[in-house]
Design an enzyme around this catalytic site. Structure first.
Site, PDB file in Angstrom:
ATOM      1  CB  VAL A 114      -0.959  -0.006   1.211  1.00 19.10           C
ATOM      2  CG1 VAL A 114      -1.594   1.365   1.421  1.00 19.10           C
ATOM      3  CG2 VAL A 114      -2.054  -1.057   1.013  1.00 19.10           C
ATOM      4  CD  GLU A 115       2.516   3.689   3.800  1.00 14.03           C
ATOM      5  OE1 GLU A 115       2.980   4.682   3.221  1.00 14.03           O
ATOM      6  OE2 GLU A 115       1.621   3.770   4.660  1.00 14.03           O
ATOM      7  CB  THR A 116       6.628   2.194  -1.488  1.00 15.83           C
ATOM      8  OG1 THR A 116       7.011   0.909  -0.984  1.00 15.83           O
ATOM      9  CG2 THR A 116       6.778   3.248  -0.394  1.00 15.83           C
TER      10      THR A 116
ATOM     11  CE1 TYR B 226      -1.747   2.937   4.610  1.00 14.14           C
ATOM     12  CE2 TYR B 226      -2.010   1.850   6.727  1.00 14.14           C
ATOM     13  CZ  TYR B 226      -1.223   2.224   5.666  1.00 14.14           C
ATOM     14  OH  TYR B 226       0.107   1.874   5.656  1.00 14.14           O
TER      15      TYR B 226
END
Length: 360
Positions: free
Chosen positions: A145-147, A343
């Site tokens: 999800v982040e990168t 999230y």
């Protein structure tokens, strides 16, 4: 925050792997010329800002750092005009849509990349679970999800992002004073980390909020939770996937992750459900399973047998009926990474999708 200690140096490999933005060491005259050519109403470079230089002096005194080094570091930062706008919340009345949000993260590109990441790091993920109790799918979900597993770690200079949010946080934000103080603290943590490690403050690239590396750690999280998990004696959250894996697991353990505890259970609301009471604590687990069902939130057998508190998690779907789950303490821990139930569910479901693609 605790001192990272001698084993928490940032690796030279990480530094040399970063792109170095141009113009990192302007003189005062160069900064003034750039400001004039840009037609800016205020100086572009924080070198020219009295408030920024006063902050650098005070920070140097607090931390016992060399004043000239600190002034030079802060003076290299430039105002990023687009960043304050990115910090503003959505316009009032904007409808949340879980299905649309989910589709941005639980999708084929991230799932395929997640499968490759898991396969490359099978041993590190298993070791992180053994040491910290955090399942591989949660760590894989976070980094995806982040990168997208390192494909998008951000292209803003961290020093610029943090200085912009420290000295020019948008005043119209509903929590402007609180958030500006937070970013000022993160700028201080970042500069202290650079000074201890020998990393040039103008080098690291990250998100528009100053988050860094594969797991997008803010500086304070780096200081407190980043670990050397590949055993090379250095911490590298940009290039070492094992270090990122171990650091994410350590972060969750630090926030109270409970090994073996599910993140959530399915729930059905009865026609008489007291939604006001159930949603009053927001995402903080507050109800025993018995009280949860007494308020009209019906659980399955596993949920009824749950030993800890639960929270009713509401995920709005635009104009359609919301989705609901019963969140546990581990669900709440995921929201300490990003304070959003949307999230947290995206992290959980991306990790599950990758595990399913691997046949787990």
């Amino acid at each position: 925050m605790p001192h990272p200690g001698p084993t928490r140096a940032i690796s030279r490999r990480a530094v040399t792997s970063l792109l170095i933005a141009a113009g990192a060491s302007w003189t005062g005259a160069e900064a003034r010329n750039r400001s004039k050519s840009a037609g800016a109403a205020e100086p572009t470079a924080y070198l020219l800002r009295d408030d920024a230089m006063r902050w650098a002096d005070e920070m140097a005194e607090r931390r016992g750092l060399d004043v000239e080094w600190t002034r030079q570091a802060v003076g290299q930062a430039v105002f990023l005009r687009q960043v304050p706008r990115l910090m503003l919340p959505p316009a009032r009345g904007t409808a949340k849509n879980w299905r649309a949000y989910r589709s941005r993260f639980v999708e084929p590109l991230r799932i395929r990349a997640g499968v490759r990441f898991w396969q490359r790091n099978r041993n590190a993920l298993a070791r992180a679970q053994a040491e910290f109790g955090v399942p591989p799918e949660i760590v894989v979900g976070i980094i995806g999800v982040e990168t997208i597993y390192g494909q998008n770690m951000g292209n803003f200079r961290v020093i610029d992002a943090l200085a912009t949010l420290s000295f020019d946080f948008p005043p119209e934000h509903p929590r402007a004073a609180e958030r500006q103080a937070y970013f000022s603290g993160e700028l201080e943590q970042f500069l202290s980390l650079c000074q201890r490690s020998g990393m040039a403050p103008a080098q690291p690239l990250g998100s528009y909020a100053g988050a860094m590396g594969l797991p997008q750690f803010m500086p304070s999280s780096w200081v407190k939770y980043a670990i050397d998990f590949d055993g090379d004696g250095q911490i590298d959250l940009w290039a070492s996937e094992p270090d990122a894996i171990g650091s994410v697991a350590n972060y969750f353990k630090g926030y109270g992750w409970q090994s073996g505890l599910p993140t959530h259970y399915p729930v059905q609301l009865s026609a008489e459900a007291d939604l006001d009471a159930l949603l009053a604590p927001d995402i903080l687990p507050s109800f025993s399973p018995v009280r949860f069902e007494a308020l009209g939130a019906e659980l399955d057998a596993a949920g009824r047998a749950h030993a800890g508190p639960l929270a009713l998690i509401e995920l709005q779907n635009g104009g359609d009926e919301p989705s609901y789950v019963a969140g546990t303490q581990n669900f709440y821990v995921i929201t300490r990474y990003n304070w959003s139930s949307y999230y947290a569910m995206a992290v959980i479901e991306l990790g599950q999708a990758v595990a399913q693609a691997l046949g787990r």
